[in-house]
Scaffold this active site. Structure first.
Site, PDB file in Angstrom:
ATOM      1  N   GLY A  19       0.828  -1.211   0.000  1.00 17.04           N
ATOM      2  CA  GLY A  19       0.000   0.000   0.000  1.00 17.04           C
ATOM      3  C   GLY A  19       0.857   1.254   0.000  1.00 17.04           C
ATOM      4  CB  VAL A  32      17.462   9.251  -5.665  1.00 15.25           C
ATOM      5  CG1 VAL A  32      18.144   9.904  -6.864  1.00 15.25           C
ATOM      6  CG2 VAL A  32      16.495   8.164  -6.122  1.00 15.25           C
ATOM      7  NE  ARG A  80      -1.397  -4.883  -0.956  1.00 15.50           N
ATOM      8  CZ  ARG A  80      -2.012  -3.700  -0.757  1.00 15.50           C
ATOM      9  NH1 ARG A  80      -2.771  -3.181  -1.699  1.00 15.50           N
ATOM     10  NH2 ARG A  80      -1.852  -3.054   0.376  1.00 15.50           N
ATOM     11  N   GLY A 110       5.525  -2.308   3.612  1.00 13.39           N
ATOM     12  CA  GLY A 110       5.059  -2.809   4.897  1.00 13.39           C
ATOM     13  C   GLY A 110       5.553  -4.220   5.178  1.00 13.39           C
ATOM     14  CG  ASP A 111       3.312  -6.654   7.848  1.00 13.32           C
ATOM     15  OD1 ASP A 111       2.734  -6.302   6.796  1.00 13.32           O
ATOM     16  OD2 ASP A 111       2.702  -7.028   8.869  1.00 13.32           O
ATOM     17  N   GLY A 112       4.405  -7.171   4.610  1.00 12.77           N
ATOM     18  CA  GLY A 112       4.341  -8.125   3.502  1.00 12.77           C
ATOM     19  C   GLY A 112       5.545  -7.952   2.587  1.00 12.77           C
ATOM     20  CB  THR A 135       2.824   0.551   6.083  1.00 12.57           C
ATOM     21  OG1 THR A 135       1.481   0.352   6.570  1.00 12.57           O
ATOM     22  CG2 THR A 135       3.765   0.156   7.207  1.00 12.57           C
ATOM     23  CB  ILE A 136      -0.911   4.817   6.744  1.00  6.96           C
ATOM     24  CG1 ILE A 136      -1.943   3.729   6.404  1.00  6.96           C
ATOM     25  CG2 ILE A 136      -0.607   5.672   5.542  1.00  6.96           C
ATOM     26  CD1 ILE A 136      -3.343   4.280   6.140  1.00  6.96           C
ATOM     27  CG  ASP A 137      -1.726  -0.222   8.227  1.00  4.17           C
ATOM     28  OD1 ASP A 137      -2.468   0.751   8.012  1.00  4.17           O
ATOM     29  OD2 ASP A 137      -1.787  -1.280   7.578  1.00  4.17           O
ATOM     30  CG  ASP A 139       1.298  -2.929  10.281  1.00  2.39           C
ATOM     31  OD1 ASP A 139       2.219  -2.298   9.715  1.00  2.39           O
ATOM     32  OD2 ASP A 139       0.514  -3.666   9.664  1.00  2.39           O
ATOM     33  N   GLY A 180      -5.901   0.543   9.226  1.00  4.10           N
ATOM     34  CA  GLY A 180      -4.927  -0.090  10.116  1.00  4.10           C
ATOM     35  C   GLY A 180      -5.079  -1.608  10.144  1.00  4.10           C
ATOM     36  NE  ARG A 181      -2.934  -4.488   6.667  1.00  4.17           N
ATOM     37  CZ  ARG A 181      -1.840  -5.046   6.183  1.00  4.17           C
ATOM     38  NH1 ARG A 181      -1.938  -6.082   5.389  1.00  4.17           N
ATOM     39  NH2 ARG A 181      -0.648  -4.587   6.471  1.00  4.17           N
ATOM     40  N   GLY A 195     -10.247  13.044  20.790  1.00  8.88           N
ATOM     41  CA  GLY A 195     -11.172  13.168  21.917  1.00  8.88           C
ATOM     42  C   GLY A 195     -12.347  12.207  21.840  1.00  8.88           C
ATOM     43  CD  GLU A 197     -17.345  10.854  23.427  1.00  7.64           C
ATOM     44  OE1 GLU A 197     -17.255  10.762  22.192  1.00  7.64           O
ATOM     45  OE2 GLU A 197     -17.161  11.918  24.038  1.00  7.64           O
TER      46      GLU A 197
END
Ligand code: ADP
Length: 337
Positions: A19, A32, A80, A110-112, A135-137, A139, A180-181, A195, A197
């Protein structure tokens, strides 16, 4: 600028995989320019492992990465690639890199993508590969930070601020699903800083709406109502199952007698102008990846450990999962009372 040890590295290549994440361009730019600064030829591979297999390599110049530090996505494109799950294909990839006289590869993903890079190196006489966490996650085990996380969190918090206006005006409960899966990192950070709940994260199986989770959600909404709060923002981590958040809304309607609204933030979180934090981390980590190759490292990932840029052996992190920050989730609930 670090001096480099004598090294046989002359040509390196860089690709993005999996991703996209805001800040990938800043990382490519750093690879570069740091590479060229140290006398290397740097090749960009377009479309990840797919482009690698197709030989889509092009030499990058200093100017080819001009004006991209502020752009989301990745100019060399990402992808991918199913074929990369096969050992034979990974051997072909190394064969191709060697034929093109590439001495080392930087993989941003990412991890993949890490798993593919590690297998490719391990199966092919330790071909030098260095991974950069894109990766944005956030993770990736073994690194406190991944490129794109800060931008994604800020995008989601910005959306929550807007949703809150409607939630308050209409006395509504909103379930806001973030990416974030199965990783709770984005949800926890967005929930605390937005903020919220409550924050709902997947159970061990990756299914968000377990009975326990539904009970927690109902309790949270009823508690808010008792306290005179008629609007609530509940942040939901997307999990593995489709429609999880809609199912949660249904359950909430049934058990708490409210009419919740669902907002799926989706891909807006993956795009956009990278924050200064992401540009900084991408620049530091991209340069460190090249530095690692120059120093003869192979099969490592660049990461952040105790706030500093670090190198971690890929084999020591693959298959491991970061634990959710339950303290942050609990604090969000305490502060929302
Ligand atoms: P991310 O890198 O963002 O986690 P993916 O999990 O989709 O994204 O992985 C990106 C690509 O990395 C896959 O399409 C595939 O080409 C390669 N990859 C992922 N997992 C493996 C694996 N176990 N073995 C080999 N290649 C893999």
């Amino acid at each position: 600028m670090k001096s480099t040890k004598p090294n046989s590295m002359k040509n390196i290549a860089v690709l993005c995989s999996g991703g996209d994440a805001p800040g990938m361009n800043a990382a490519v730019r750093a690879v570069v320019r740091y590479g060229i600064y140290h006398g290397l030829k740097v090749y960009g591979i377009s479309r990840g492992y797919t482009g690698l297999l197709e030989g889509a390599l092009e030499e990058m110049s200093l100017r080819s990465v001009a004006n991209i530090i502020q752009r989301g996505g990745t100019i060399i494109k990402t992808n991918r690639c199913k074929a990369f799950f096969q050992k034979r294909t990974r051997a072909e990839a190394v064969h191709l890199l060697r034929r093109k006289h590439i001495d080392g590869l930087v993989v941003i993903g990412g991890d993949g993508s890490y798993a593919g890079a590690h297998l490719m190196a391990a199966e092919n006489e330790n071909f030098p590969v260095v991974c950069v966490p894109g990766t944005i996650d956030n993770d990736i085990y073994g690194s406190e930070y991944t490129i794109g996380f800060d931008t994604a969190v800020n995008t989601a918090v910005d959306a929550i601020d807007k949703i809150r206006d409607t939630a308050t005006s209409h006395d509504r409960v909103f379930l806001v699903e973030v990416m974030g899966r199965t990783s709770a990192e984005i949800a926890a950070r967005v929930g605390l800083s937005g903020g919220a709940e409550s924050i709902l994260i997947p159970d061990a199986s990756g299914v968000v709406y377990s009975e326990k989770t539904v009970r927690k959600l109902v309790r949270s909404v009823l508690r808010s109502a008792r306290q005179g709060k008629l609007s609530s923002i509940i942040v939901v981590c997307e999990g593995e199952k489709k429609d999880a958040t809609y199912r949660l809304a249904k359950a909430l309607k049934l058990k708490a007698k409210v009419e919740p609204r669902v907002a799926i933030l989706g891909h807006v979180q993956r795009g956009g102008v990278p924050t200064a934090m992401d540009r900084t981390m991408a620049s530091l980590m991209g340069a460190e990846a090249v530095q690692a190759l120059l120093e003869g490292e192979r099969d490592v990932a660049i990461g952040v450990t105790q706030g500093s840029i670090s190198r971690i052996l890929l084999k020591s992190i693959l298959g491991k999962q970061k634990k959710p920050d339950l303290k942050m989730i609990r604090l969000t609930e305490i502060l929302a009372s």
